[in-house]
Design a protein around this motif. Structure first.
Motif, PDB file in Angstrom:
ATOM      1  N   ILE A 165       0.844  -1.203   0.000  1.00  0.00           N
ATOM      2  CA  ILE A 165       0.000   0.000   0.000  1.00  0.00           C
ATOM      3  C   ILE A 165       0.879   1.253   0.000  1.00  0.00           C
ATOM      4  O   ILE A 165       0.638   2.206  -0.758  1.00  0.00           O
ATOM      5  CB  ILE A 165      -0.960  -0.008   1.205  1.00  0.00           C
ATOM      6  CG1 ILE A 165      -1.983  -1.143   1.064  1.00  0.00           C
ATOM      7  CG2 ILE A 165      -1.674   1.342   1.345  1.00  0.00           C
ATOM      8  CD1 ILE A 165      -2.855  -1.354   2.295  1.00  0.00           C
ATOM      9  N   SER A 166       1.912   1.247   0.837  1.00  0.00           N
ATOM     10  CA  SER A 166       2.816   2.399   0.904  1.00  0.00           C
ATOM     11  C   SER A 166       3.512   2.628  -0.432  1.00  0.00           C
ATOM     12  O   SER A 166       3.648   3.769  -0.898  1.00  0.00           O
ATOM     13  CB  SER A 166       3.857   2.192   2.009  1.00  0.00           C
ATOM     14  OG  SER A 166       3.234   2.105   3.280  1.00  0.00           O
ATOM     15  N   ALA A 167       3.955   1.538  -1.073  1.00  0.00           N
ATOM     16  CA  ALA A 167       4.631   1.649  -2.364  1.00  0.00           C
ATOM     17  C   ALA A 167       3.676   2.159  -3.445  1.00  0.00           C
ATOM     18  O   ALA A 167       4.046   2.999  -4.271  1.00  0.00           O
ATOM     19  CB  ALA A 167       5.204   0.285  -2.766  1.00  0.00           C
ATOM     20  N   PHE A 168       2.439   1.667  -3.417  1.00  0.00           N
ATOM     21  CA  PHE A 168       1.433   2.111  -4.388  1.00  0.00           C
ATOM     22  C   PHE A 168       1.190   3.610  -4.255  1.00  0.00           C
ATOM     23  O   PHE A 168       1.012   4.321  -5.245  1.00  0.00           O
ATOM     24  CB  PHE A 168       0.136   1.331  -4.174  1.00  0.00           C
ATOM     25  CG  PHE A 168      -0.875   1.500  -5.273  1.00  0.00           C
ATOM     26  CD1 PHE A 168      -0.704   0.877  -6.498  1.00  0.00           C
ATOM     27  CD2 PHE A 168      -2.011   2.281  -5.083  1.00  0.00           C
ATOM     28  CE1 PHE A 168      -1.634   1.026  -7.526  1.00  0.00           C
ATOM     29  CE2 PHE A 168      -2.951   2.443  -6.101  1.00  0.00           C
ATOM     30  CZ  PHE A 168      -2.759   1.810  -7.320  1.00  0.00           C
ATOM     31  N   GLY A 169       1.217   4.086  -3.015  1.00  0.00           N
ATOM     32  CA  GLY A 169       1.002   5.512  -2.765  1.00  0.00           C
ATOM     33  C   GLY A 169       2.118   6.402  -3.282  1.00  0.00           C
ATOM     34  O   GLY A 169       1.944   7.616  -3.400  1.00  0.00           O
ATOM     35  N   LYS A 170       3.283   5.801  -3.602  1.00  0.00           N
ATOM     36  CA  LYS A 170       4.419   6.584  -4.106  1.00  0.00           C
ATOM     37  C   LYS A 170       4.477   6.611  -5.630  1.00  0.00           C
ATOM     38  O   LYS A 170       5.388   7.211  -6.204  1.00  0.00           O
ATOM     39  CB  LYS A 170       5.720   6.004  -3.539  1.00  0.00           C
ATOM     40  CG  LYS A 170       5.833   6.196  -2.027  1.00  0.00           C
ATOM     41  CD  LYS A 170       7.118   5.579  -1.480  1.00  0.00           C
ATOM     42  CE  LYS A 170       7.191   5.776   0.035  1.00  0.00           C
ATOM     43  NZ  LYS A 170       8.414   5.178   0.608  1.00  0.00           N
ATOM     44  N   LEU A 171       3.519   5.957  -6.279  1.00  0.00           N
ATOM     45  CA  LEU A 171       3.457   5.995  -7.740  1.00  0.00           C
ATOM     46  C   LEU A 171       3.047   7.396  -8.211  1.00  0.00           C
ATOM     47  O   LEU A 171       2.451   8.163  -7.457  1.00  0.00           O
ATOM     48  CB  LEU A 171       2.449   4.970  -8.255  1.00  0.00           C
ATOM     49  CG  LEU A 171       2.809   3.493  -8.113  1.00  0.00           C
ATOM     50  CD1 LEU A 171       1.628   2.617  -8.535  1.00  0.00           C
ATOM     51  CD2 LEU A 171       4.042   3.149  -8.936  1.00  0.00           C
ATOM     52  N   PRO A 172       3.331   7.729  -9.461  1.00  0.00           N
ATOM     53  CA  PRO A 172       2.852   9.008 -10.001  1.00  0.00           C
ATOM     54  C   PRO A 172       1.334   9.102  -9.877  1.00  0.00           C
ATOM     55  O   PRO A 172       0.634   8.101 -10.038  1.00  0.00           O
ATOM     56  CB  PRO A 172       3.292   8.948 -11.472  1.00  0.00           C
ATOM     57  CG  PRO A 172       4.468   8.020 -11.487  1.00  0.00           C
ATOM     58  CD  PRO A 172       4.159   6.992 -10.440  1.00  0.00           C
ATOM     59  N   ARG A 173       0.832  10.296  -9.616  1.00  0.00           N
ATOM     60  CA  ARG A 173      -0.607  10.483  -9.385  1.00  0.00           C
ATOM     61  C   ARG A 173      -1.438  10.014 -10.585  1.00  0.00           C
ATOM     62  O   ARG A 173      -2.544   9.511 -10.431  1.00  0.00           O
ATOM     63  CB  ARG A 173      -0.917  11.956  -9.109  1.00  0.00           C
ATOM     64  CG  ARG A 173      -0.424  12.504  -7.797  1.00  0.00           C
ATOM     65  CD  ARG A 173      -0.760  11.659  -6.592  1.00  0.00           C
ATOM     66  NE  ARG A 173      -2.192  11.434  -6.421  1.00  0.00           N
ATOM     67  CZ  ARG A 173      -2.730  10.690  -5.459  1.00  0.00           C
ATOM     68  NH1 ARG A 173      -1.939  10.078  -4.589  1.00  0.00           N
ATOM     69  NH2 ARG A 173      -4.033  10.537  -5.373  1.00  0.00           N
ATOM     70  N   GLU A 174      -0.875  10.155 -11.771  1.00  0.00           N
ATOM     71  CA  GLU A 174      -1.619   9.736 -12.967  1.00  0.00           C
ATOM     72  C   GLU A 174      -1.916   8.233 -12.921  1.00  0.00           C
ATOM     73  O   GLU A 174      -3.015   7.800 -13.262  1.00  0.00           O
ATOM     74  CB  GLU A 174      -0.808  10.069 -14.225  1.00  0.00           C
ATOM     75  CG  GLU A 174      -1.530   9.699 -15.517  1.00  0.00           C
ATOM     76  CD  GLU A 174      -0.694   9.970 -16.751  1.00  0.00           C
ATOM     77  OE1 GLU A 174      -1.147   9.630 -17.856  1.00  0.00           O
ATOM     78  OE2 GLU A 174       0.426  10.519 -16.617  1.00  0.00           O
ATOM     79  N   LEU A 175      -0.943   7.449 -12.477  1.00  0.00           N
ATOM     80  CA  LEU A 175      -1.149   6.004 -12.369  1.00  0.00           C
ATOM     81  C   LEU A 175      -2.174   5.682 -11.275  1.00  0.00           C
ATOM     82  O   LEU A 175      -3.042   4.831 -11.447  1.00  0.00           O
ATOM     83  CB  LEU A 175       0.173   5.292 -12.064  1.00  0.00           C
ATOM     84  CG  LEU A 175       1.112   5.057 -13.247  1.00  0.00           C
ATOM     85  CD1 LEU A 175       2.433   4.472 -12.776  1.00  0.00           C
ATOM     86  CD2 LEU A 175       0.462   4.136 -14.267  1.00  0.00           C
ATOM     87  N   ILE A 176      -2.051   6.376 -10.150  1.00  0.00           N
ATOM     88  CA  ILE A 176      -2.981   6.136  -9.044  1.00  0.00           C
ATOM     89  C   ILE A 176      -4.414   6.483  -9.455  1.00  0.00           C
ATOM     90  O   ILE A 176      -5.370   5.799  -9.080  1.00  0.00           O
ATOM     91  CB  ILE A 176      -2.545   6.952  -7.803  1.00  0.00           C
ATOM     92  CG1 ILE A 176      -1.215   6.415  -7.263  1.00  0.00           C
ATOM     93  CG2 ILE A 176      -3.620   6.900  -6.718  1.00  0.00           C
ATOM     94  CD1 ILE A 176      -0.609   7.258  -6.149  1.00  0.00           C
TER      95      ILE A 176
END
Length: 227
Positions: free
Chosen positions: A145-156
């Motif tokens: 979850i923490s790693a997913f939150g560090k993705l570029p906002r466009e991907l999220i």
């Protein structure tokens, strides 16, 4: 029982199952014993699983069964290596038999109606990254979850993270709060328990499968996803 039924080979299929007795070597003087071993993770990570040494006594009794078995069948080379490295087993009676996904794990055509129903049930509104984990720190869901939150906002914004496994209420609360803290409100879906049919459909619909576990005996979700 062994004498009465003239048993030549006794197979212990689940040596660490608490509902079965701790077998004693002398019971098997007239027969051969084969034991299937899936992992010894609680021993490898004993500080995590047994913070109090007295809690480990039962597990050590179960481990003792492995030392006098005639043959050990392990589900991966990793398990064999662990038995040899951590418990100093010689290895000449340890045979790697591997694991495999069930036949239900295969490519299927998920109809638009099925997809619509599944997404509605679990509040999925985007393509998604899937993780099959478990209610155990070793599965590293918090790290994912923490790693997913560090993705570029466009991907999220374009993808959700769907965590497919049964979770205790305390874990649901913790992961939900972590997702919000990471700016992932409504981008992380905790399905909790799903049926086998739903699980196979999830594998087929996922854009990507992530498996961030820190330690496994075999890592079955990886080969399930490949299948």
């Amino acid at each position: 029982y062994i004498r009465k039924h003239k048993i030549d080979v006794f197979i212990i299929t689940s040596p660490f199952d608490a509902q079965y007795p701790t077998y004693q070597k002398e019971w098997f003087a007239e027969t051969k014993v084969v034991t299937i071993v899936y992992d010894i993770i609680p021993y490898v990570m004993k500080d995590h699983y047994f913070p109090r040494k007295e809690d480990m006594r039962w597990y050590l009794e179960k481990l003792e069964q492995l030392s006098w078995a005639d043959q050990l069948l392990v589900i991966s080379q990793s398990v064999k290596d662990d038995l040899m490295n951590y418990l100093n087993f010689p290895g000449d009676n340890i045979h790697v038999i591997w694991g495999a996904p069930g036949e239900k794990f295969k490519k299927i055509q998920v109809s638009q109606q099925q997809k619509k129903e599944l997404c509605k049930k679990f509040k999925i509104d985007s393509p998604f990254v899937m993780c099959t984990g478990g209610d155990d720190e070793r599965k590293n869901i918090a790290g994912l979850i923490s790693a997913f939150g560090k993705l570029p906002r466009e991907l999220i914004q374009n993808y959700q993270l769907v965590i497919v496994c049964k979770l205790q209420n305390t874990a649901v609360k913790r992961y939900t709060e972590l997702a919000e803290k990471c700016g992932l409100k409504e981008r992380v879906v905790l399905t909790n328990f799903v049926s086998n049919e739903e699980l196979v459909a999830f594998y087929n619909l996922a854009s990507l499968v992530a498996f961030p576990s820190v330690y496994e005996g075999f890592g079955l979700p990886v080969v399930e996803a490949w299948a």
